[in-house]
Enzyme design. Structure first.
Site, short mmCIF file in Angstrom:
data_model
loop_
_atom_site.label_atom_id
_atom_site.label_comp_id
_atom_site.label_asym_id
_atom_site.label_seq_id
_atom_site.Cartn_x
_atom_site.Cartn_y
_atom_site.Cartn_z
N HIS A 138 0.78 -1.46 0.11
CA HIS A 138 0.15 0.00 0.03
C HIS A 138 0.98 1.41 0.07
CE1 HIS A 138 -3.32 -2.31 0.07
NE2 HIS A 138 -3.47 -2.48 1.19
N HIS A 212 -9.79 2.05 0.48
CA HIS A 212 -9.72 0.85 1.38
C HIS A 212 -10.72 0.95 2.40
CE1 HIS A 212 -7.82 -2.47 3.68
NE2 HIS A 212 -6.90 -2.35 2.57
N GLU A 342 -11.83 -3.63 -2.95
CA GLU A 342 -10.42 -2.47 -3.12
C GLU A 342 -10.36 -2.68 -5.00
OE1 GLU A 342 -6.93 -3.15 -0.83
OE2 GLU A 342 -8.42 -4.18 0.37
#
Length: 378
Positions: A138, A212, A342
């Site tokens: 991420h 997210h 996502e």
């Protein structure tokens, strides 16, 4: 240092507030009051952090320019009772001081995992931070979820929203190129949360942005295993023990990943032997078409969420690593308490030639559109 601004638009609309594929309702005629409320709640590294409330008279979405964050989504159930349906903290300020598993965050530059925290472009090797075992997750130590974006509110007769921009400089978190990203997050009069990304770079780089948010349509009374899911996906990408894709693209037929007809989440988790943290393949070729990715239903509350996107896949994560987490409203989030959908390119795509390319070149524009459409079934 605080200020509050309110923008309001009233419109009389006739709308169908929930129609499933097998369920119809009479249209509900009501007055929609579109409103934005903005308040500065903190400063972070000398930049103002705002809390935004978007309200259409039926539901509310709370955002922040810290991390391009979806803070809360407050939606009615079949009896008209409004509850927060996202895993979060009570306040935006808590995100500045408390660790969390990317609640509501914009993940980037590259969402999901990059194997061994490295990749190569045109013979040049780039080394990234190892933030998930030996892998990169991420965007790094301080990805887009920890940046203060420059915000601007906007509205018209059908939406209220916040436009946010962020410049990620060449070399930030190990990525090449100055990357400028614009993020729009808006609530429509017909109960849709729209998220749109646009990015451009001055040097060849890689990019994979997503939101997210963790959802629980039941209002956080218990875990999400009683939710019903349907994915319009006929394949998924298997992963190894470190949750890195193996490179295989596997048909869902005969597997617990086959959600092409509606399935109860708990049944599929039991069949899989664990939760899900996998990319569901939604497209094989890039296109601008908005595709119906997922429908989620919660029978007890009547809440329904339909997700649409123009991207290639959706990472389906079922909160497998949540445990005794102190969240908002005095709730303690446990395993499978929420789920993430996502929308993104396939994970670790830069290291798999058979995956859709995540490369962004100078002169190109990256675009990514997501819609979460909320409704109620009686």
């Amino acid at each position: 240092m605080k200020y509050t601004s309110i923008l309001g638009i009233a419109a009389i609309l006739s709308m169908a507030f929930a129609c499933s594929q097998n369920n119809t309702q009479e249209p509900i005629k009501e007055e929609i009051n579109l409103m934005i409320k903005a308040e500065q709640v903190a400063e972070h590294k000398g930049q103002p952090v705002f809390h935004y409330l978007l309200d259409n008279g039926t539901m509310q979405v709370e955002l922040s320019n810290y991390g391009g964050l979806v803070h809360k989504i407050i939606a009615p159930d079949k009896n008209g009772n409004k509850e927060n349906i996202t895993l979060t903290f009570d306040t935006v300020e808590e995100y500045l001081t408390k660790p969390n598993p990317f609640f509501g965050a914009t993940a980037g530059r590259v969402a999901n995992r990059i194997a061994n925290a490295e990749f190569s472009l045109d013979g040049t090797k780039y080394t990234l931070a190892k933030t998930n075992g030996d892998n990169h997750l991420h965007g790094g130590v301080e990805g887009f979820n920890k940046k203060v974006w420059t915000p601007e509110t906007y509205s018209n007769d059908s939406v209220v929203g916040v436009k946010m921009t962020y410049l990620s400089v060449d070399g930030e978190e190990g990525y090449p190129g100055n990357l400028e990203t614009t993020l729009w997050m808006e609530l429509t009069a017909d109960n849709t949360l729209r998220i749109r990304f646009e990015s451009a770079t001055d040097k060849k780089t890689i990019l994979n942005l997503t939101n997210h948010t963790y959802f629980n349509l039941g209002g956080m009374k218990r875990d999400a295993q009683d939710h019903e899911f349907q994915f319009w996906a006929d394949a998924y990408t298997p992963v190894d023990e470190e949750l890195i894709p193996t490179g295989e693209v596997k048909d869902v037929t005969g597997t617990p990943f086959d959600f092409r007809t509606p399935k109860i989440l708990g049944d599929q988790i039991a069949a899989n032997g664990a939760g899900f943290d996998h990319n569901m393949v939604m497209k094989r070729e890039k296109s601008a078409d908005m595709k119906h990715f997922v429908r989620v239903r919660h029978a007890e509350s009547g809440r329904v969420m339909d997700m649409y996107s123009d991207n290639m896949g959706v990472q389906f994560y079922t909160g497998n690593f949540l445990s005794n987490f102190a969240g908002a409203d005095g709730k303690t989030y446990e395993k499978h308490w929420g789920f993430c959908l996502e929308s993104q390119n396939w994970p670790d795509a830069i290291n798999h030639d058979n995956f859709p390319s995540p490369i962004l070149n100078p002169g190109e524009k990256y675009t990514h559109n997501i819609e979460y459409r909320f409704s109620v079934e009686k």
